[in-house]
Design a protein around this motif. Structure first.
Motif, PDB file in Angstrom:
ATOM      1  N   GLY A  13       5.340   8.743   2.881  1.00  0.00           N
ATOM      2  CA  GLY A  13       5.038   9.048   4.275  1.00  0.00           C
ATOM      3  C   GLY A  13       3.552   8.990   4.564  1.00  0.00           C
ATOM      4  O   GLY A  13       3.121   8.428   5.576  1.00  0.00           O
ATOM      5  N   TRP A  14       2.746   9.549   3.661  1.00  0.00           N
ATOM      6  CA  TRP A  14       1.295   9.511   3.849  1.00  0.00           C
ATOM      7  C   TRP A  14       0.768   8.087   3.789  1.00  0.00           C
ATOM      8  O   TRP A  14      -0.086   7.688   4.578  1.00  0.00           O
ATOM      9  N   VAL A  15       1.265   7.320   2.819  1.00  0.00           N
ATOM     10  CA  VAL A  15       0.825   5.922   2.691  1.00  0.00           C
ATOM     11  C   VAL A  15       1.175   5.143   3.952  1.00  0.00           C
ATOM     12  O   VAL A  15       0.349   4.420   4.518  1.00  0.00           O
ATOM     13  N   THR A  16       2.421   5.305   4.406  1.00  0.00           N
ATOM     14  CA  THR A  16       2.878   4.562   5.578  1.00  0.00           C
ATOM     15  C   THR A  16       2.130   4.990   6.828  1.00  0.00           C
ATOM     16  O   THR A  16       1.686   4.152   7.627  1.00  0.00           O
ATOM     17  N   LEU A  17       1.980   6.309   7.026  1.00  0.00           N
ATOM     18  CA  LEU A  17       1.323   6.821   8.233  1.00  0.00           C
ATOM     19  C   LEU A  17      -0.127   6.345   8.326  1.00  0.00           C
ATOM     20  O   LEU A  17      -0.560   5.836   9.369  1.00  0.00           O
ATOM     21  N   THR A  18      -0.869   6.503   7.240  1.00  0.00           N
ATOM     22  CA  THR A  18      -2.279   6.096   7.283  1.00  0.00           C
ATOM     23  C   THR A  18      -2.412   4.576   7.342  1.00  0.00           C
ATOM     24  O   THR A  18      -3.343   4.059   7.964  1.00  0.00           O
ATOM     25  N   ARG A 144      -2.200  11.615  -0.779  1.00  0.00           N
ATOM     26  CA  ARG A 144      -2.676  12.080   0.524  1.00  0.00           C
ATOM     27  C   ARG A 144      -4.202  11.970   0.618  1.00  0.00           C
ATOM     28  O   ARG A 144      -4.742  11.438   1.598  1.00  0.00           O
ATOM     29  N   LYS A 145      -4.879  12.448  -0.391  1.00  0.00           N
ATOM     30  CA  LYS A 145      -6.339  12.426  -0.394  1.00  0.00           C
ATOM     31  C   LYS A 145      -6.868  10.999  -0.365  1.00  0.00           C
ATOM     32  O   LYS A 145      -7.815  10.679   0.379  1.00  0.00           O
ATOM     33  N   LEU A 146      -6.254  10.137  -1.162  1.00  0.00           N
ATOM     34  CA  LEU A 146      -6.702   8.747  -1.233  1.00  0.00           C
ATOM     35  C   LEU A 146      -6.431   8.024   0.080  1.00  0.00           C
ATOM     36  O   LEU A 146      -7.278   7.269   0.576  1.00  0.00           O
ATOM     37  N   ALA A 147      -5.255   8.269   0.663  1.00  0.00           N
ATOM     38  CA  ALA A 147      -4.894   7.599   1.918  1.00  0.00           C
ATOM     39  C   ALA A 147      -5.833   8.005   3.048  1.00  0.00           C
ATOM     40  O   ALA A 147      -6.270   7.158   3.847  1.00  0.00           O
ATOM     41  N   LEU A 148      -6.159   9.281   3.129  1.00  0.00           N
ATOM     42  CA  LEU A 148      -7.060   9.752   4.172  1.00  0.00           C
ATOM     43  C   LEU A 148      -8.473   9.197   3.983  1.00  0.00           C
ATOM     44  O   LEU A 148      -9.163   8.868   4.958  1.00  0.00           O
ATOM     45  N   PHE A 149      -8.901   9.095   2.738  1.00  0.00           N
ATOM     46  CA  PHE A 149     -10.227   8.525   2.461  1.00  0.00           C
ATOM     47  C   PHE A 149     -10.287   7.076   2.918  1.00  0.00           C
ATOM     48  O   PHE A 149     -11.251   6.652   3.578  1.00  0.00           O
TER      49      PHE A 149
END
Length: 453
Positions: A13-18, A144-149
């Protein structure tokens, strides 16, 4: 098991969203830059970016992948050795870029490259000194941290290029934006982990492990670059820079879905399979249901995108770029096979068989190198686009064959989903005509007959 599956879906979800947020940003940025700058400038920058990417991929020895794959990857001696190799590689690329400036400029008969290429060359140093923290986060599954970065870096890079293009609507806006977009994330990457843990190291055992694993990564990256970018390099000499810029817009959007699955494969499938004890039939059965659900969603979304692609281009771009509408429709068909291949790539990497990835890209490259110079001069740009669809299908076919050897065949599932995909394309296109949104299949036939030069 339930917790593990929930964790996987949360990460997905995080990968897809970001990723989707990044693509929306990319879309908006692309549209704004197209309004601010001439097509020829976008074409020139497309060539420069292709040459830059080539330098990075042609010297890729699998530093990041080794950190993720190797049991010692979290050991400071190992990842600092990997970082040292990366720095040396960046410095060498910078020197080589300067040495090759004159031959490249003469080869493309483009005097602008004599000063543009040296101006872009420092990006190799910037990417070389970037912290290995991104790969450590990938190994630790801190998605999550990597995707947001990565999303933050994309926001900064897009904002820098748009601001520069507004105040300075020349090629230098794109060049300086590229450098700023690499420099700031490079500095910020040191704070993703304990920054004091970074040291220059040369552990012989780590070097041997990285180079052993990286030999296939190097070959795969070499072939991957040529397979993915031969069109840009060839078109830069065979068509006008303005048409190259228009093609680049279509290519940018067509790659979106494929890049999403490459990212999911890199951040989720590859590390999960690498860490899993399952192989062969057991692994296939574990993957099958989630893979089927993902392909159904992709088939529906991609078919809808193809049906409306030309109208989307007409809506958001001015008349200078309208040719990208039909280009995008055709290229998105190839994206279907690209997605199937990307999922297979991650599986083969996860089971420690990167050779399959290299061989699949050889097949794709062979189709493009042989067919593109034959088709473009005889039948024009529209026919040349069909070459890319065939090349992606060829890449997927090789991977499907290689996967059978490790017990991960999904041929029946893929055949059924491909049939569904093409039926949906026809259904959605005709439905869009009935809704008054497009001209239906007949409009595609008309567009296919148009010549571009």
């Amino acid at each position: 098991m339930l917790r593990s599956r929930r964790s996987l879906f949360d990460a997905a979800g995080w990968v897809t969203l970001t990723f989707l947020a990044t693509q929306v940003l990319r879309l908006v940025s692309n549209i704004i830059l197209a309004w601010l700058l001439a097509p020829a400038l976008l074409g020139t920058m497309l060539l420069i970016n292709t040459l830059r990417t080539g330098g990075e991929l042609l010297t890729d020895v699998g530093v990041g992948q080794s950190i993720v794959n190797d049991p010692r990857g979290s050991d400071p001696e190992f990842y600092n050795t990997a970082w040292t190799i990366q720095i040396v590689r960046g410095l060498l690329l910078f020197v080589v870029a300067l040495l090759l400036t004159v031959p490249i400029a003469r080869g493309y008969d483009n005097p602008e490259l004599l000063y543009l290429l040296p101006a872009v060359a420092p990006i190799f140093i910037l990417t070389g000194v970037t912290s290995p923290s991104r790969f450590l986060l990938q190994k630790r599954f801190e998605v999550r941290k990597l995707a947001l970065f990565d999303f933050g870096a994309a926001v900064f890079g897009a904002a820098a290029q748009i601001a520069l293009a507004y105040f300075m609507p020349t090629i230098w806006a794109l060049v300086l934006g590229l450098l700023l977009g690499a420099a700031v994330p490079a500095a910020a990457s040191f704070f993703l982990i304990e920054w004091r843990s970074h040291r220059l190291r040369w552990d012989k055992q780590a070097v041997a492990s990285i180079l052993h694993f990286g030999k296939w990564i190097f070959l795969a990256s070499l072939i991957y670059f040529l397979a993915m970018n031969f069109d840009r390099l060839y078109f830069a000499d065979a068509i006008s820079l303005a048409l190259l810029g228009i093609y680049g817009i279509a290519r940018t959007f067509s790659e979106t879905a494929t890049l999403l699955f490459q990212r999911i494969g890199s951040l989720l499938i590859f590390p999960k399979i690498a860490a899993s004890g399952q192989r062969g039939y057991d692994l296939q059965q574990a993957i099958r249901p989630m893979r089927l659900a993902a392909l159904v969603v992709v088939a529906i979304g991609l078919a809808g995108g193809i049906a409306l692609a030309d109208q989307f281009i007409y809506l958001v771009y001015d008349e200078r770029y309208h040719a990208a509408g039909f280009f995008l429709s055709v290229l998105l068909v190839g994206s279907w096979f690209g997605i199937l291949a990307s999922m297979a790539d991650a599986m083969m990497m996860g089971v420690g068989k990167p050779s399959g990835v290299a061989f699949s890209n050889v097949a794709k490259l062979a189709v493009i190198v042989i067919a593109l110079p034959m088709v473009l001069p005889r039948y024009g740009m529209n026919a040349a686009l069909a070459v890319f669809v065939v090349s992606e299908a060829g890449r997927y076919a090789v991977l499907a064959w290689r996967k059978r050897g490790v017990g991960l065949s999904f041929l029946r599932q893929d055949a059924a989903m491909t049939l569904l995909f093409f039926l949906l394309v026809i259904l959605f296109r005709e439905a869009s005509m009935l809704a008054g949104l497009t001209g239906g299949l007949e409009a595609w036939v008309t567009q296919a007959r148009m010549a571009y030069g």
